[in-house]
Design a protein around this motif. Structure first.
Motif, mmCIF file in Angstrom:
data_model
loop_
_atom_site.group_PDB
_atom_site.id
_atom_site.type_symbol
_atom_site.label_atom_id
_atom_site.label_comp_id
_atom_site.label_asym_id
_atom_site.label_seq_id
_atom_site.Cartn_x
_atom_site.Cartn_y
_atom_site.Cartn_z
ATOM 1 N N PHE A 34 0.865 -1.338 -0.017
ATOM 2 C CA PHE A 34 -0.128 -0.063 -0.042
ATOM 3 C C PHE A 34 0.828 1.272 0.239
ATOM 4 N N TYR A 36 0.211 5.146 1.837
ATOM 5 C CA TYR A 36 -0.634 5.707 2.381
ATOM 6 C C TYR A 36 -0.001 7.303 2.259
ATOM 7 N N PHE A 90 3.689 7.178 2.917
ATOM 8 C CA PHE A 90 4.370 5.991 3.588
ATOM 9 C C PHE A 90 3.935 4.675 2.771
ATOM 10 N N LEU A 102 -0.094 -3.907 9.530
ATOM 11 C CA LEU A 102 0.613 -3.205 8.624
ATOM 12 C C LEU A 102 2.081 -2.799 9.313
ATOM 13 N N PHE A 104 5.013 -0.032 8.325
ATOM 14 C CA PHE A 104 4.999 1.038 7.800
ATOM 15 C C PHE A 104 6.617 1.117 7.275
ATOM 16 N N GLY A 105 6.891 2.024 6.154
ATOM 17 C CA GLY A 105 8.270 2.550 6.023
ATOM 18 C C GLY A 105 8.399 3.832 6.650
ATOM 19 N N THR A 106 9.609 4.331 6.831
ATOM 20 C CA THR A 106 9.900 5.418 7.471
ATOM 21 C C THR A 106 9.361 6.824 7.057
ATOM 22 N N TYR B 35 -2.236 1.723 16.229
ATOM 23 C CA TYR B 35 -1.188 2.249 15.958
ATOM 24 C C TYR B 35 -0.473 3.334 16.595
ATOM 25 N N ASP B 42 7.196 6.809 11.962
ATOM 26 C CA ASP B 42 6.327 6.152 11.377
ATOM 27 C C ASP B 42 5.493 5.469 12.366
ATOM 28 N N PRO B 43 4.040 5.138 11.734
ATOM 29 C CA PRO B 43 3.429 4.508 13.009
ATOM 30 C C PRO B 43 3.521 2.895 13.100
ATOM 31 N N PHE B 45 2.626 -0.779 14.872
ATOM 32 C CA PHE B 45 1.373 -1.557 15.243
ATOM 33 C C PHE B 45 1.663 -1.760 16.878
ATOM 34 N N GLN B 102 -6.651 -1.068 5.412
ATOM 35 C CA GLN B 102 -7.364 -0.701 6.499
ATOM 36 C C GLN B 102 -7.760 0.958 6.389
#
Lengths: 114, 113
Positions: A34, A36, A90, A102, A104-106, B35, B42-43, B45, B102
């Motif tokens: 994905f 975002y 992201f 999920l 996430f990348g930075t 999150y 970054d988020p 989890f 999501q």
């Protein structure tokens, strides 16, 4: 274990020029991928998703991404940048079916130059 | 279209206090995720629930707990707050096992002083 690497922490482009945000992934399974977007002080909005169907995925606001398994990449592109595209982007991977937490990348901060 | 609702949007607490964050998923979404996004991060989890049962756990401190209720809303309870807990807390919901995406709420910004 799954992970994503966003190759650029900051990208600046002029308004009207193409955008390229790079992302490489690592996954033990067939991943879902994905992109975002997060505007300042806002939540996360889904731009597009890849789930093992067509490798070229079109999203909202003119963005698209191409899944390349041989290169383990999922780069985000847009032909012509708009001022409203300035935000944090992201790249995100989801791996194990049945849960899909999920990772996430930075993030890549996209700046648009007028 | 209905979105994920989080309340409160902003919360200021002192160290060692307790906070409760609430999340109301999109109607008919049965899975909820939490999150944490620290400043400039970054988020990450924290925890997830499917049909009111905990389905996965990430980097959630033992001081935090969460649950999902019969109406599918979820609450994240945070005790003995520390300065490092200051962050944006997102809730996300998923429409079912056939979907992978999501949908995120606007977040709750928690500031611990």
């Amino acid at each position: 274990a799954q992970s994503v690497t966003q190759l650029d922490s900051h990208v600046s482009v002029s308004e009207g020029t193409p955008v390229l945000l790079r992302c490489n992934y690592s996954s033990s399974y067939s991943p879902s991928l994905f992109w975002y977007v997060q505007h300042p002080n806002k939540g996360l909005q889904l731009l597009l998703k890849y789930t093992s169907a067509a490798t070229l995925v079109k999203g909202i606001n003119g963005f698209e991404a191409e899944f390349k398994k041989s290169e383990t990449s999922f780069h985000l592109t847009k032909p012509s940048a708009h001022m409203s595209d300035a935000a944090e982007y992201f790249c995100v991977v989801s791996e194990r079916p049945g849960n899909e937490k999920l990772t996430f990348g930075t993030g890549t901060r996209l700046t648009i130059i007028p | 279209a209905a979105g994920v609702i989080q309340s409160p949007r902003h919360l200021i607490k002192e160290k060692r206090e307790t906070a409760t964050l609430k999340c109301y998923p999109i109607p008919r979404h049965d899975t909820v995720y939490w999150y944490q996004q620290g400043p400039g991060q970054d988020p990450q989890f924290l925890i997830s629930f499917y049909e009111k049962m905990q389905s996965d756990k990430g980097s959630i401190p033992d001081r935090f707990s969460a649950q999902q209720f019969s109406d599918y809303h979820s609450e994240l309870n945070m005790s003995s707050l520390e300065l490092g807990d200051s962050a944006l807390y997102f809730c996300a919901s998923r429409p079912g096992f056939r979907s992978v995406e999501q949908y995120f709420g606007p977040g709750t910004r928690l500031t611990v002083t």
